[in-house]
Design a protein around this motif. Structure first.
Motif, mmCIF file in Angstrom:
data_model
loop_
_atom_site.group_PDB
_atom_site.id
_atom_site.type_symbol
_atom_site.label_atom_id
_atom_site.label_comp_id
_atom_site.label_asym_id
_atom_site.label_seq_id
_atom_site.Cartn_x
_atom_site.Cartn_y
_atom_site.Cartn_z
ATOM 1 N N GLY A 93 -13.849 72.025 38.827
ATOM 2 C CA GLY A 93 -13.400 70.976 39.737
ATOM 3 C C GLY A 93 -12.008 71.191 40.292
ATOM 4 N N ASP A 96 -10.806 71.285 44.124
ATOM 5 C CA ASP A 96 -10.188 70.165 44.845
ATOM 6 C C ASP A 96 -8.811 70.547 45.380
ATOM 7 O OD1 ASP A 96 -12.398 68.799 44.038
ATOM 8 O OD2 ASP A 96 -11.372 67.544 42.568
ATOM 9 N N PHE A 97 -8.080 71.298 44.596
ATOM 10 C CA PHE A 97 -6.716 71.662 45.006
ATOM 11 C C PHE A 97 -6.716 72.644 46.177
ATOM 12 C CE2 PHE A 97 -5.606 70.472 40.526
ATOM 13 C CZ PHE A 97 -4.860 69.367 40.875
ATOM 14 N N LEU A 99 -9.116 72.496 48.573
ATOM 15 C CA LEU A 99 -9.511 71.688 49.729
ATOM 16 C C LEU A 99 -8.416 70.746 50.205
ATOM 17 C CD1 LEU A 99 -13.196 70.628 49.063
ATOM 18 C CD2 LEU A 99 -12.335 72.286 50.690
ATOM 19 N N ILE A 100 -7.538 70.360 49.306
ATOM 20 C CA ILE A 100 -6.537 69.357 49.666
ATOM 21 C C ILE A 100 -5.372 69.984 50.434
ATOM 22 C CG2 ILE A 100 -5.056 69.457 47.599
ATOM 23 C CD1 ILE A 100 -6.332 66.141 48.679
ATOM 24 N N LYS A 101 -5.330 71.311 50.476
ATOM 25 C CA LYS A 101 -4.204 71.982 51.140
ATOM 26 C C LYS A 101 -4.435 72.109 52.650
ATOM 27 C CE LYS A 101 -1.718 73.087 47.469
ATOM 28 N NZ LYS A 101 -2.533 72.715 46.361
ATOM 29 N N SER A 105 -9.643 76.552 54.235
ATOM 30 C CA SER A 105 -10.077 76.638 52.835
ATOM 31 C C SER A 105 -10.735 77.979 52.534
ATOM 32 C CB SER A 105 -11.034 75.493 52.502
ATOM 33 O OG SER A 105 -12.179 75.554 53.313
ATOM 34 N N MET A 108 -7.961 80.429 51.923
ATOM 35 C CA MET A 108 -7.346 80.183 50.616
ATOM 36 C C MET A 108 -8.240 80.652 49.489
ATOM 37 S SD MET A 108 -4.482 78.472 49.750
ATOM 38 C CE MET A 108 -4.649 77.000 48.750
ATOM 39 N N VAL A 253 -18.855 73.421 52.070
ATOM 40 C CA VAL A 253 -17.711 72.563 51.779
ATOM 41 C C VAL A 253 -18.041 71.106 52.116
ATOM 42 C CG1 VAL A 253 -15.397 71.986 52.581
ATOM 43 C CG2 VAL A 253 -15.939 74.330 51.924
ATOM 44 N N LYS A 254 -18.821 70.945 53.170
ATOM 45 C CA LYS A 254 -19.223 69.606 53.556
ATOM 46 C C LYS A 254 -20.092 68.971 52.467
ATOM 47 C CE LYS A 254 -21.000 67.677 57.808
ATOM 48 N NZ LYS A 254 -21.577 68.017 59.117
ATOM 49 N N TYR A 256 -19.962 69.793 49.328
ATOM 50 C CA TYR A 256 -19.290 69.934 48.028
ATOM 51 C C TYR A 256 -19.253 68.605 47.298
ATOM 52 C CZ TYR A 256 -15.225 70.527 44.920
ATOM 53 O OH TYR A 256 -14.374 70.555 43.860
ATOM 54 N N SER A 257 -19.610 68.643 46.024
ATOM 55 C CA SER A 257 -19.640 67.363 45.327
ATOM 56 C C SER A 257 -18.570 67.255 44.257
ATOM 57 C CB SER A 257 -21.012 67.148 44.701
ATOM 58 O OG SER A 257 -21.292 68.189 43.812
ATOM 59 N N SER A 258 -17.812 68.331 44.021
ATOM 60 C CA SER A 258 -16.699 68.289 43.095
ATOM 61 C C SER A 258 -17.154 67.983 41.674
ATOM 62 C CB SER A 258 -15.683 67.241 43.542
ATOM 63 O OG SER A 258 -14.614 67.198 42.647
ATOM 64 N N ALA A 259 -16.545 68.628 40.718
ATOM 65 C CA ALA A 259 -16.868 68.302 39.333
ATOM 66 C C ALA A 259 -16.088 67.057 38.969
ATOM 67 C CB ALA A 259 -16.492 69.456 38.416
ATOM 68 N N LEU B 74 -14.459 64.694 49.591
ATOM 69 C CA LEU B 74 -15.888 64.428 49.661
ATOM 70 C C LEU B 74 -16.221 63.725 50.970
ATOM 71 C CD1 LEU B 74 -16.557 63.033 46.063
ATOM 72 C CD2 LEU B 74 -16.817 65.368 46.873
ATOM 73 N N HIS B 75 -17.365 64.073 51.516
ATOM 74 C CA HIS B 75 -17.834 63.367 52.704
ATOM 75 C C HIS B 75 -18.531 62.084 52.257
ATOM 76 C CE1 HIS B 75 -17.710 66.502 56.016
ATOM 77 N NE2 HIS B 75 -17.008 66.992 55.026
ATOM 78 N N LYS B 106 -6.551 68.221 35.558
ATOM 79 C CA LYS B 106 -6.693 69.531 36.211
ATOM 80 C C LYS B 106 -5.337 69.978 36.705
ATOM 81 C CE LYS B 106 -11.169 68.021 37.778
ATOM 82 N NZ LYS B 106 -11.897 67.505 38.939
#
Lengths: 261, 340
Positions: A93, A96-97, A99-101, A105, A108, A253-254, A256-259, B74-75, B106
């Motif tokens: 997970g 996330d870091f 994607l947040i930049k 992506s 990166m 990425v769209k 993406y469900s993230s852990a 997340l979308h 994290k």
């Protein structure tokens, strides 16, 4: 420009990180030398009883080994380390870091780390190419050199795109170690000119998993055997695969469900 | 318009289910069974610039998912969110440059290198001019007491020290909106307080909006005037924290350790006895009289130790969920069960 600056910072950090582990560096150097010797030995065995295989002479085939080693270096220096990190990040997970930049992506995720010592393979590959050319007494024309460089560039893009698509599939499958193992196994066939393989396999290696474009065609170009139309095919293939991997990445990425934390 | 404006937000996941055991694994290998999980289900709220808002809710309530939708990771399945005039999931870089995300569990710092190297990477990523970078770093160093930490490899730092560096790394670009997901998890009490003070100070100095999720009630009570309570993906309370506590948990919890056994009946005059097994007892007493009750108990029974605690947030929230809505809740709450 900003992206170049980022790359230089990323790779400086990679260098610092690797310098933390000194023993690794030495082990790495011997590994590279060993594998290269192994590849050349393999070639030697092939040519033990005859002078030509699939219309390639010994030193001509050695050019292919050179390009094989060069791209192997790129895989191990750039693609493999990023692949394993992205997979880890998706699993844990921490992706996330990424994607947040406020930075692309894909850039990166796929170019963040560099195993600098593995670049030794690239240098050795180039060395082998030069050695083979000297033994052949080959002085390629300007056109052949440009074509060769063009094929190398396309080969790098093709390799990157295939690799990125494998990484992207991790968004669904999470663990894809075996997929990358499979690709590595297929890439092994790139040690030899594609014409040594039976015709069905040649078709697969040219059009399905285009390994031929990566190792055989740059060598053929230097030997003056790959003509301009083939370069166009390589360019189209590289462009197509690159667009494909970018679209696939965006789609992933769209979704993406993230852990969860 | 509010800085954060959320309407009818929903996020559904499709998760595959697996029965336990070998046969379950085999079955799930060949045929995956999926289930739709409504992690966030029709949530709406507004947050103004400079507010500190806490997201409360039990594990799996949808707090983190909401945070991730708001930060653009997340979308959303349905609904819309506007933050600083942007739609988060488009992840425009001018939006991402104004927000930040800190996750207690994290880390983004490079494990093998000193934190300073990661700061420099972030400087390049966020395109921070050198002067601004130096100034912000100096301020953060002062606020978080980073000086002895930034030059040590991250892997050699303690959890709390690492968290400080994480915060600094996440704030170098002076974000206007902070998403903090369990920033104090796993830290000792001293460090928790330290982080809390920092967040409060940061909010006061820069007027940044802070959205915080935490399991620790103390985090929320120390920082947030306003809370949003989420359970099973639904927003069940949005409003003033003190009003909520007063309404739902008008009691404190007295925990007693006794030197000699006492019967439950002997303790019942002081409050509602939740648990009592001779040498230990847990009593709920009204908020206003908690200190007095403790003092009386010290005099009346042979007490070895007594603590006065806030009811755990999980208990308050589950109570809230049992009732559905705060406004419908009857004011009298004695005997509502649900021991903490």
């Amino acid at each position: 420009m900003r992206y170049l600056r980022l790359l230089s910072i990323f790779y400086r950090n990679s260098l610092y990180t690797e310098m933390e582990y000194r023993a690794n560096f030495i082990a790495n150097f011997f590994m590279s030398a060993f594998w290269l010797a192994f590849a050349i030995l393999g070639l030697h065995v092939f040519f033990y009883h005859r002078d030509q295989i699939g219309a390639w002479g010994y030193y001509e085939a050695m050019l292919v080994v050179g390009f094989y080693s060069l791209f192997n270096g790129l895989i191990e220096a750039l693609l493999q380390p990023n692949l394993s990190r992205v997979i880890e990040q998706i699993r844990m997970g921490t992706f996330d870091f990424v994607l947040i930049k406020p930075v692309n992506s894909q850039f990166m995720a796929s170019l963040r780390h560099l195993s600098i010592w593995k670049l030794a393979d690239v240098a050795m590959g180039l060395g082998i190419c030069v050695y083979a050319m000297v033994r052949l007494g080959l002085v390629p024309s300007m056109g052949d050199l440009i074509a060769g460089a063009g094929f190398v560039l396309c080969g790098a893009v093709i390799l990157y795109s295939i690799w990125l698509m494998m990484v992207t599939s991790a968004f669904w499958f999470v663990r894809i170690d075996n997929i990358s193992e499979l690709f590595t196994a297929i890439y092994e066939t790139g040690r030899f000119p594609v014409s040594v393989y039976p015709s069905w396999m040649r078709g697969v290696l040219t059009f399905v998993v285009p390994i031929a474009f990566i190792t055989t065609f740059p060598a053929a170009a230097l030997l003056g055997r790959a003509k301009v139309p083939l370069l166009w095919v390589a360019l189209l293939l590289a462009a197509g695969l690159f667009c494909g991997c970018v679209c696939f990445w965006r789609y992933a990425v769209k979704r993406y469900s993230s852990a969860s934390s | 318009m509010s800085q954060i404006d959320v309407h009818g937000l929903a996020k559904h996941y499709r998760v595959h289910r697996k029965a336990a055991g070998f046969m379950g694994s085999v079955r799930s290998f060949f045929q995956r069974q999926y289930q739709n999980v409504k992690a966030v289900d029709d949530i709406g709220f507004q947050i103004e610039e400079g507010e500190v808002v806490g997201f409360l809710g039990p594990n799996g309530a949808g707090k983190t998912t909401t945070l991730k939708v708001l930060s653009g990771l997340l979308h959303p399945t349905a609904g819309r969110a506007r933050i600083l005039g942007f739609t988060p999931h488009e992840r425009q870089s001018s939006f991402l440059k104004q927000i930040t995300l800190v996750m207690g569990q994290k880390n983004q710092l490079n494990w093998d290198l000193p934190a300073m190297e990661s700061f420099i990477v972030n400087q390049a990523i966020y395109d921070i001019p050198v002067d601004a970078f130096r100034q912000t770093l100096a301020e953060l160093t002062e606020l978080l007491d980073l000086d002895p930490l930034v030059d040590k490899q991250v892997r050699k730092l303690s959890l709390g020290e690492r968290m400080k560096c994480e915060l600094a790394a996440a704030l170098l670009h002076r974000p206007r909106v902070l998403f903090l997901d369990e920033p104090t998890i796993g830290l000792d009490v001293v460090m928790q307080t330290r982080i809390r003070q920092f967040v409060a100070e940061y909010n006061r100095r820069y007027g940044a909006t802070v959205i915080l999720t935490s399991h620790y009630m103390a985090d929320v009570t120390a920082l947030c005037k306003r809370v949003l309570v989420i359970d099973h993906g639904k927003l069940i309370y949005d409003g003033d924290l003190r009003a909520m506590i007063a309404r739902l948990a008008p009691y404190k919890v007295l925990k007693l350790i006794l030197r000699s056994p006492v019967t439950c009946e002997a303790l019942s005059p002081y409050g509602q006895v939740v648990d009592c097994n001779g040498l230990r007892a847990v009593i709920r007493v009204p908020r206003e009289t908690a200190t007095r009750a403790a003092a009386q108990l010290l005099g009346a029974v042979d007490v070895d130790d007594v603590t006065i605690e806030e009811p755990p947030v999980e208990a308050i929230v589950s109570e809230l969920f049992d009732r559905g809505q705060v406004d419908d809740a009857p004011t009298q709450r004695e005997g509502a069960g649900n021991a903490p």
